[in-house]
Scaffold this motif. Structure first.
Motif, PDB file in Angstrom:
ATOM      1  N   PHE A  41       0.661  -0.923  -0.129  1.00 36.09           N
ATOM      2  CA  PHE A  41      -0.210  -0.159  -0.318  1.00 36.09           C
ATOM      3  C   PHE A  41       0.734   1.387  -0.248  1.00 36.09           C
ATOM      4  CE2 PHE A  41      -2.813  -3.389   1.665  1.00 36.09           C
ATOM      5  CZ  PHE A  41      -4.167  -2.414   1.004  1.00 36.09           C
ATOM      6  N   LEU A  42       0.590   2.506  -1.258  1.00 35.61           N
ATOM      7  CA  LEU A  42       0.731   3.765  -1.143  1.00 35.61           C
ATOM      8  C   LEU A  42       0.195   4.217  -0.318  1.00 35.61           C
ATOM      9  CD1 LEU A  42       2.546   2.721  -4.413  1.00 35.61           C
ATOM     10  CD2 LEU A  42       3.909   2.081  -2.857  1.00 35.61           C
ATOM     11  N   ASP A  43       0.926   5.443  -0.102  1.00 44.29           N
ATOM     12  CA  ASP A  43       0.159   6.681  -0.153  1.00 44.29           C
ATOM     13  C   ASP A  43       0.289   7.892  -1.541  1.00 44.29           C
ATOM     14  OD1 ASP A  43       2.936   8.162  -0.130  1.00 44.29           O
ATOM     15  OD2 ASP A  43       2.547   8.365   1.441  1.00 44.29           O
ATOM     16  N   PRO A  44       0.091   8.362  -1.167  1.00 44.82           N
ATOM     17  CA  PRO A  44      -0.685   9.723  -2.221  1.00 44.82           C
ATOM     18  C   PRO A  44       0.517   9.904  -3.322  1.00 44.82           C
ATOM     19  CG  PRO A  44      -2.136   9.814  -1.387  1.00 44.82           C
ATOM     20  CD  PRO A  44      -1.383   9.023  -0.155  1.00 44.82           C
ATOM     21  N   TYR A  45       1.781  10.113  -2.093  1.00 47.27           N
ATOM     22  CA  TYR A  45       3.431  10.851  -2.640  1.00 47.27           C
ATOM     23  C   TYR A  45       4.325   9.528  -3.231  1.00 47.27           C
ATOM     24  CZ  TYR A  45       7.830  12.347  -2.955  1.00 47.27           C
ATOM     25  OH  TYR A  45       9.185  12.013  -3.340  1.00 47.27           O
ATOM     26  N   LEU A  46       4.216   8.434  -2.322  1.00 48.83           N
ATOM     27  CA  LEU A  46       4.616   7.102  -3.166  1.00 48.83           C
ATOM     28  C   LEU A  46       4.109   6.366  -4.423  1.00 48.83           C
ATOM     29  CD1 LEU A  46       5.582   5.436   0.160  1.00 48.83           C
ATOM     30  CD2 LEU A  46       6.778   6.776  -0.749  1.00 48.83           C
ATOM     31  N   TYR A  47       2.376   6.602  -4.439  1.00 49.45           N
ATOM     32  CA  TYR A  47       1.896   6.360  -5.922  1.00 49.45           C
ATOM     33  C   TYR A  47       2.127   7.395  -6.583  1.00 49.45           C
ATOM     34  CZ  TYR A  47      -1.170   5.177  -9.023  1.00 49.45           C
ATOM     35  OH  TYR A  47      -2.168   4.368 -10.124  1.00 49.45           O
ATOM     36  N   SER A  48       3.236   8.836  -6.785  1.00 42.90           N
ATOM     37  CA  SER A  48       3.569   9.936  -7.582  1.00 42.90           C
ATOM     38  C   SER A  48       4.178   9.231  -8.624  1.00 42.90           C
ATOM     39  CB  SER A  48       3.219  11.509  -7.159  1.00 42.90           C
ATOM     40  OG  SER A  48       4.101  10.832  -6.015  1.00 42.90           O
ATOM     41  N   ILE A  49       5.192   8.791  -7.486  1.00 43.06           N
ATOM     42  CA  ILE A  49       6.574   7.891  -7.963  1.00 43.06           C
ATOM     43  C   ILE A  49       6.426   6.811  -8.390  1.00 43.06           C
ATOM     44  CG2 ILE A  49       8.960   6.992  -6.651  1.00 43.06           C
ATOM     45  CD1 ILE A  49       8.807   8.048  -4.492  1.00 43.06           C
ATOM     46  N   TRP A 215       2.002  14.250   2.054  1.00 39.05           N
ATOM     47  CA  TRP A 215       2.188  12.796   2.065  1.00 39.05           C
ATOM     48  C   TRP A 215       4.110  12.709   1.691  1.00 39.05           C
ATOM     49  CZ3 TRP A 215      -2.215  14.269   0.033  1.00 39.05           C
ATOM     50  CH2 TRP A 215      -3.319  13.858   0.338  1.00 39.05           C
ATOM     51  N   GLN A 216       4.658  13.947   1.928  1.00 37.67           N
ATOM     52  CA  GLN A 216       6.177  13.835   2.588  1.00 37.67           C
ATOM     53  C   GLN A 216       6.744  14.420   3.491  1.00 37.67           C
ATOM     54  OE1 GLN A 216       7.982  16.084  -1.210  1.00 37.67           O
ATOM     55  NE2 GLN A 216      10.129  13.983  -1.120  1.00 37.67           N
ATOM     56  N   SER A 217       7.629  12.923   3.897  1.00 36.01           N
ATOM     57  CA  SER A 217       8.252  14.399   5.294  1.00 36.01           C
ATOM     58  C   SER A 217       8.740  15.463   5.026  1.00 36.01           C
ATOM     59  CB  SER A 217       8.704  13.342   5.917  1.00 36.01           C
ATOM     60  OG  SER A 217       8.401  12.088   6.305  1.00 36.01           O
ATOM     61  N   ILE A 218       8.782  16.490   5.962  1.00 41.62           N
ATOM     62  CA  ILE A 218       9.671  18.157   5.561  1.00 41.62           C
ATOM     63  C   ILE A 218       9.900  18.150   7.285  1.00 41.62           C
ATOM     64  CG2 ILE A 218       7.252  19.090   6.046  1.00 41.62           C
ATOM     65  CD1 ILE A 218       8.620  20.622   2.960  1.00 41.62           C
ATOM     66  N   LYS A 219      11.195  18.665   7.320  1.00 42.42           N
ATOM     67  CA  LYS A 219      11.218  19.195   8.606  1.00 42.42           C
ATOM     68  C   LYS A 219      11.624  21.063   8.279  1.00 42.42           C
ATOM     69  CE  LYS A 219      13.105  15.513  10.628  1.00 42.42           C
ATOM     70  NZ  LYS A 219      14.270  14.861  11.417  1.00 42.42           N
ATOM     71  N   ASN A 220      11.148  21.668   6.768  1.00 44.00           N
ATOM     72  CA  ASN A 220      11.023  22.580   6.979  1.00 44.00           C
ATOM     73  C   ASN A 220      10.664  23.714   7.336  1.00 44.00           C
ATOM     74  OD1 ASN A 220      12.480  25.411   5.841  1.00 44.00           O
ATOM     75  ND2 ASN A 220      12.909  24.953   4.122  1.00 44.00           N
ATOM     76  N   VAL A 230      -1.410  19.658   0.625  1.00 46.06           N
ATOM     77  CA  VAL A 230      -1.867  19.201   1.198  1.00 46.06           C
ATOM     78  C   VAL A 230      -1.058  18.897   2.738  1.00 46.06           C
ATOM     79  CG1 VAL A 230      -3.586  17.382   2.068  1.00 46.06           C
ATOM     80  CG2 VAL A 230      -3.463  17.428  -0.577  1.00 46.06           C
ATOM     81  N   ILE A 231      -1.459  19.513   3.900  1.00 50.47           N
ATOM     82  CA  ILE A 231      -1.208  19.354   5.209  1.00 50.47           C
ATOM     83  C   ILE A 231      -0.859  18.279   5.559  1.00 50.47           C
ATOM     84  CG2 ILE A 231       0.033  21.141   6.822  1.00 50.47           C
ATOM     85  CD1 ILE A 231      -0.313  23.480   5.585  1.00 50.47           C
ATOM     86  N   SER A 232      -0.168  17.161   6.465  1.00 51.04           N
ATOM     87  CA  SER A 232      -1.208  16.417   7.957  1.00 51.04           C
ATOM     88  C   SER A 232      -0.307  16.166   8.571  1.00 51.04           C
ATOM     89  CB  SER A 232      -0.812  14.551   6.072  1.00 51.04           C
ATOM     90  OG  SER A 232       0.138  14.724   6.180  1.00 51.04           O
ATOM     91  N   MET A 233      -0.686  15.756   9.285  1.00 51.35           N
ATOM     92  CA  MET A 233      -0.295  15.956  10.758  1.00 51.35           C
ATOM     93  C   MET A 233      -0.362  15.096  11.754  1.00 51.35           C
ATOM     94  SD  MET A 233      -0.404  19.322  13.476  1.00 51.35           S
ATOM     95  CE  MET A 233       0.004  19.469  15.366  1.00 51.35           C
ATOM     96  N   HIS A 234       0.611  14.015  12.132  1.00 52.14           N
ATOM     97  CA  HIS A 234      -0.283  13.128  13.128  1.00 52.14           C
ATOM     98  C   HIS A 234      -1.161  12.857  13.936  1.00 52.14           C
ATOM     99  CE1 HIS A 234       1.137   9.191  14.270  1.00 52.14           C
ATOM    100  NE2 HIS A 234       1.429   9.445  15.550  1.00 52.14           N
ATOM    101  N   GLY A 235      -1.692  12.071  14.270  1.00 51.42           N
ATOM    102  CA  GLY A 235      -2.924  12.577  14.709  1.00 51.42           C
ATOM    103  C   GLY A 235      -3.866  13.765  14.384  1.00 51.42           C
ATOM    104  N   ARG A 236      -3.562  14.259  13.460  1.00 48.15           N
ATOM    105  CA  ARG A 236      -4.377  15.552  13.751  1.00 48.15           C
ATOM    106  C   ARG A 236      -5.759  15.633  12.691  1.00 48.15           C
ATOM    107  NH1 ARG A 236      -3.377  18.996  16.845  1.00 48.15           N
ATOM    108  NH2 ARG A 236      -4.250  21.000  16.593  1.00 48.15           N
TER     109      ARG A 236
END
Length: 261
Positions: A41-49, A215-220, A230-236
């Protein structure tokens, strides 16, 4: 430079080379044996790959299946154009029930219980919550194991049964539209407005790798957003940037956000 090397080089910069390589292996194997290969199973970002890979190989076609219409997490099937048969995505569905009079369980609770059994996230598709239970999409290889071994979610006793894919209910998401003004389109600023928290707290969440963009990790925290992000936040849940409406007289930016709860 081969197509494989071009693709890996492109995704190396974003840190997604390993994911791209795994999907490339599937695609090239499908071509080699003139059959098909199905991903986890892939999230939308991995499916774009997966879509990018398919676009670089004329011999491949790509199909997606998540168990029901509108699934967010899907399996990707790389299919050789000469393969005449039908693709088996190996997807099963379970229903988990509990007594909603005494227990209020969340998506996080159910996912945590499944991972606690030793399941890997990539073999689990969508979890569809309802008032008294949850429908779980997962790989067929683990369906019987979950039925036999999942007896509690948190402190709640549960029953688990297999259901047909046709019984899967469409996802019901609560959507809240937010029209507000922000100082800028920086990730920490927009996410703070969308999730109803302070910019400082949101910056901490971003640094803790609890926030993803598309759906891509980012720390910036200073990354600038655009319409459609789309911004996704763990548990929110998720927040989508629907529109940027222009500048106010005070120099702030008017935005329209949708929060999916």
């Amino acid at each position: 430079m081969s197509e494989r090397e071009k693709i890996l080089r492109y995704y190396r910069a974003s840190g997604d080379e390993a994911s791209a390589a795994k999907l490339l292996d599937l695609g090239e194997s499908a071509i080699r044996y003139r059959r098909y290969k199905v991903s986890d199973f892939l999230d939308p970002y991995l499916y774009s790959i997966a879509e990018t890979i398919t676009a670089h190989y004329d011999q491949l076609q790509l199909l997606a299946e998540g168990g029901y219409h509108g699934a967010e997490r899907v399996k990707a099937a790389f299919i050789d154009l000469n393969f005449p048969g039908k693709v088996d995505f190996a997807i099963a569905a379970l229903r988990i029930d509990w007594d909603s009079r005494y227990y209020q369980l969340s998506h996080r609770d159910v996912l945590g219980a499944l991972l606690g059994l030793g399941l890997k996230r990539e073999i689990i598709g969508d979890l569809i919550m309802n008032q008294s239970g949850c429908q779980v999409i997962l790989d067929t290889t683990m369906a019987a194991f979950v039925v036999q071994n999942l007896s509690t979610v948190g402190s709640a006793p549960v029953s688990v049964t297999t259901i047909a894919l046709e019984e899967i209910a469409a996802r019901e998401e609560k959507i809240k539209e937010i029209k507000t003004t922000v100082a800028s389109l920086r990730l920490d600023v927009v996410a703070a407005a969308g999730f109803g928290t302070s910019r400082t707290k949101m910056a901490d969440e971003i640094m803790a790798d609890k926030v993803k963009v598309n759906w891509q990790s980012i720390k910036n925290s200073s990354q600038l957003l655009k319409i459609g992000d789309v911004i996704s936040m763990h548990g929110r849940g998720r927040v989508e940037v629907c529109d940027v409406l222009g500048q106010t007289k005070k120099g702030r930016t008017s935005v329209c956000l949708k929060r999916f709860i």
